[in-house]
Design an enzyme around this catalytic site. Structure first.
Site, PDB file in Angstrom:
ATOM      1  CB  CYS A   2      -1.945  33.720  33.764  1.00 48.53           C
ATOM      2  SG  CYS A   2      -0.407  34.631  33.801  1.00 48.53           S
ATOM      3  NE  ARG A  27      -4.592  29.559  38.486  1.00 48.80           N
ATOM      4  CZ  ARG A  27      -3.666  28.639  38.442  1.00 48.80           C
ATOM      5  NH1 ARG A  27      -3.827  27.531  39.110  1.00 48.80           N
ATOM      6  NH2 ARG A  27      -2.572  28.825  37.737  1.00 48.80           N
ATOM      7  CD1 TRP A  74       2.167  35.586  38.699  1.00 47.00           C
ATOM      8  CD2 TRP A  74       0.765  36.404  40.233  1.00 47.00           C
ATOM      9  NE1 TRP A  74       2.847  35.704  39.871  1.00 47.00           N
ATOM     10  CE2 TRP A  74       2.025  36.197  40.833  1.00 47.00           C
ATOM     11  CE3 TRP A  74      -0.272  36.910  41.006  1.00 47.00           C
ATOM     12  CZ2 TRP A  74       2.276  36.473  42.177  1.00 47.00           C
ATOM     13  CZ3 TRP A  74      -0.005  37.186  42.350  1.00 47.00           C
ATOM     14  CH2 TRP A  74       1.240  36.963  42.917  1.00 47.00           C
ATOM     15  CG  ASN A 100      -1.674  30.781  31.844  1.00 49.37           C
ATOM     16  OD1 ASN A 100      -2.074  31.908  31.571  1.00 49.37           O
ATOM     17  ND2 ASN A 100      -2.416  29.875  32.456  1.00 49.37           N
ATOM     18  N   GLY A 101       2.743  31.415  31.594  1.00 52.56           N
ATOM     19  CA  GLY A 101       4.117  30.925  31.598  1.00 52.56           C
ATOM     20  C   GLY A 101       5.081  31.997  31.141  1.00 52.56           C
ATOM     21  CD  GLU A 481      10.727  29.110  56.319  1.00 55.93           C
ATOM     22  OE1 GLU A 481      10.900  30.070  57.079  1.00 55.93           O
ATOM     23  OE2 GLU A 481       9.690  28.950  55.650  1.00 55.93           O
ATOM     24  CE  LYS A 485       6.442  27.924  56.755  1.00 56.23           C
ATOM     25  NZ  LYS A 485       7.075  29.000  56.079  1.00 56.23           N
ATOM     26  CD  GLU A 488       3.757  29.976  59.146  1.00 55.48           C
ATOM     27  OE1 GLU A 488       4.625  29.739  58.304  1.00 55.48           O
ATOM     28  OE2 GLU A 488       3.116  31.044  59.177  1.00 55.48           O
ATOM     29  CG  HIS A 504      26.422  28.549  75.280  1.00 53.63           C
ATOM     30  ND1 HIS A 504      27.532  28.734  76.080  1.00 53.63           N
ATOM     31  CD2 HIS A 504      26.891  28.122  74.086  1.00 53.63           C
ATOM     32  CE1 HIS A 504      28.621  28.442  75.386  1.00 53.63           C
ATOM     33  NE2 HIS A 504      28.262  28.053  74.176  1.00 53.63           N
ATOM     34  CE  LYS A 603       0.900  33.896  51.150  1.00 51.50           C
ATOM     35  NZ  LYS A 603       1.921  32.945  51.634  1.00 51.50           N
TER      36      LYS A 603
END
Ligand code: M6R
Length: 608
Positions: A2, A27, A74, A100-101, A481, A485, A488, A504, A603
């Protein structure tokens, strides 16, 4: 997370608050609100949605006054609605807070306040703070705030305005950031520097456990125990753009470095010592968990890779048949999903079209859908039967990093939760895992504190045409992963595969100098993975190992070793992924690419 903005001075507060909040919009947020002290009252205006909605409300119903606080939310507790938007007040409306939090002891505090007759009007943890301050108020807002925050645990930045004390704003920082800005005859407060830059470049960063009293004339800094704290202000030379990224050159790097805090938030309030895991929006009962036939995990991209880790955990620890599949495959393959199955749909955004479609299909066949998502109020969270919020905070870079790590930890929490319901996870084993989970944020931080070996490696491999990633079991999931990364954002072709699969076919592509990243953290398949390593080494590959810091053998086998702190093998993906994120970042940087917005990618993929 937030955004916070506070103002006290000569100007009309509202334009300054709205301007500050708009500078924090990057944000991400889902609702906004302001409160201004004027004529013995604190006037609140707030609304779900974008700042433009709040502006419209303020145009219709303006508020004069020179002292105010503003917030962009948020959501973490409760849906993004008008009621849940900040500011929040006690019943009398005299005490107004933004925050916030996360308040960790939200549930017991809420019950305690309700049992004493407080009427709570929102679903948020923030509102509790207004009621706590009201209970503690005996004519001094600073003391009341100090006493109230002692009753709340968690990570937060809290800002308070009181109708009876309109000449000051009180704020407390406990982990979530807070910065004071020094103007000419005015003072400001914000969660992040960009909000302050049009007004001042002289700032003071508030530390954890400090309380701030802001008046028109200046700031008084105190410890939560009551002692005076002195610290000099600093002069910021960042541009507004640099400030948005917290001084980091890219959002991706900022988000990688935010991971220790993101993980703390994922865990906050959910592990309560010896008690069961608390997952506030998951409502599975023991009967369902015991009768469970099968778990299906689905998602796309990084979310699917997180699901590969979940598959392994659920199958191994809960002894439950578990399948993980890409959402765009699952939805078209007429899967044998049925009532009594649990579908874990993973999506950072909660808006990925294929993941939504797969979840809907499974639900229509009678399965129960549990969403693992970062966005409160997202389509997936609304349509699912249960939701596990990952609490990573807004992720802006296209390449997902902190969302991935928090998805992993979210699934470990789910495994512990199901294990206790099904009664097939021994209490001592669960305790071991809980203890280790609690120290993971610190261990991630340790890796981030020593980026030099990854940077050096990135320079060595940046010109490579192909990079291969191998591992077994959980290490294979991490390899997937790491490879995604790298490709991309650096546009280097890379492939991940189980270490046993190389011979193989793909081994034909390994030539002298080809970088092969071997993830090696799983004791029960260590020797087997080393065989894969030897196979590529014999073909002249440049072998890079990701291994525990106390691994005695690996230094003799690999050309380069990226070390991670020792942890429980079941949790190692959370640590092993971090050097691979950094590697992708530094290779992309060496190659001079647009790291936050790689070519051809978005995104959130809301088309099928
Ligand atoms: O929002 P979601 O988690 O559903 O997004 C899924 C993928 O599109 C996403 O993870 C994508 O693969 C990222 N760019 C990976 O870094």
């Amino acid at each position: 997370m937030c955004g916070i903005m506070g103002y006290i001075g000569e100007r009309a507060a509202i334009p300054v608050l709205l301007d500050g909040l708009s500078r924090l919009e990057y944000r991400g947020y889902d609702s906004a609100g302001v409160a201004v002290a004027h004529d013995g009252t604190v006037h609140v205006r707030k609304a779900a949605g974008k700042l433009s909605r709040l502006r419209e409300i303020l145009e219709r119903d303006p508020v004069p006054g020179n002292v105010g606080i503003g917030h962009t939310r948020w959501a973490t507790h409760g849906q993004p609605t008008d009621t849940n938007a900040h500011p929040h007040t006690d019943e009398s409306g005299r005490f107004v807070v933004i925050h916030n939090g996360i308040i960790e002891n939200f549930l017991p505090l809420r019950e305690e306040l309700a049992s004493r007759g407080h009427r709570l009007s929102s679903d948020t943890d923030t509102e509790l703070l207004a009621h706590l301050i009201e209970e503690e108020y005996r004519g001094d807002l600073v003391e009341a705030t100090r006493r109230a925050v002692r009753r709340a645990s968690g990570a937060y930045a809290l800002v308070v305005l009181c109708a009876q004390e309109p000449h000051r704003i009180v704020a407390v920082r406990m982990i979530s950031p807070l910065v004071v800005g020094f103007g000419q005859g005015e003072m400001l407060l914000a969660s992040d520097i960009p909000a302050l830059l049009p007004y001042t470049r002289d700032v003071l960063v508030v530390n954890d456990g400090e309380l701030v009293v802001l008046t028109r004339e200046g700031v008084q800094l105190e410890s939560l125990e009551g002692g005076t704290v002195s610290r000099s202000r600093m002069h910021v030379t960042w541009t507004a753009e640099q400030a948005e990224r917290g001084g980091f050159p890219h959002f991706m790097l900022k988000e990688i470095y935010e991971q220790p805090r993101a993980l703390q938030e994922t865990l906050m309030g959910r592990l309560d010592g010896d008690g069961p895991v608390v997952l506030e929006d998951v409502h599975l009962d023991a009967a369902f968990a015991r009768a469970l036939n099968k778990i299906w995990i689905t998602g796309c991209g990084t979310a699917y890779h997180a699901g590969l880790v979940g598959r392994y955990l659920f199958e191994r620890v809960l002894h439950l048949p578990t399948e993980a599949d890409y959402a765009h495959e699952l939805r078209y393959r007429d899967p044998l999903v049925r009532a009594g199955d649990l579908v874990v749909a993973i999506s950072q955004s909660g808006e990925t079209a294929d993941t939504l479609a797969a979840a809907r299909l499974c639900r229509s066949r009678g399965a129960r859908v549990l969403a693992v998502t970062n966005v409160v109020g997202s389509t997936l969270s609304r349509e699912a039967d249960d939701v596990l919020y990952t609490r990573a905070g807004p992720e802006i870079a296209v390449a997902s990093t902190k969302a991935y790590l928090t998805m992993l930890v979210g699934q470990v929490l789910l495994m512990l939760y199901l294990g206790s319901l099904r009664g097939n996870l021994r209490a001592d084993r669960a305790r071991q895992l809980v203890e280790e989970l609690a120290v993971l944020p610190r261990k991630v931080q340790e890796i981030l504190n020593h980026p030099a070996p990854v940077e050096a490696l990135a320079r060595e491999v940046a010109d490579s045409e192909h990079v291969y990633f191998i591992g077994r079991g959980l290490d294979y999931a991490v390899a997937m992963e790491g490879s995604l990364k790298l490709k991309e954002i650096s546009y280097v072709h890379s492939e991940a595969m189980p270490a046993g699969e190389l011979k193989h076919g793909t081994l034909a592509l390994v030539t002298p100098g080809t970088p092969v990243v071997v993830v090696l953290t799983q004791a029960h398949v260590y020797e087997k993975t080393v065989s894969g390593l030897q196979e590529v080494k014999a073909r002249g590959a440049r072998v890079v190992a990701v291994a525990y810091e106390d691994d005695p053998e690996i230094g003799k086998l690999a050309d380069r070793v990226l070390r991670i702190p020792r942890t429980d093998d079941l949790l190692s993906p959370v640590l092993a992924a971090v050097p691979l994120q950094l590697l992708a970042y530094w290779v992309a940087r060496e190659r001079g690419h647009d790291i936050d917005q790689p070519r051809n990618l978005a995104k959130s993929v809301t088309v099928e």
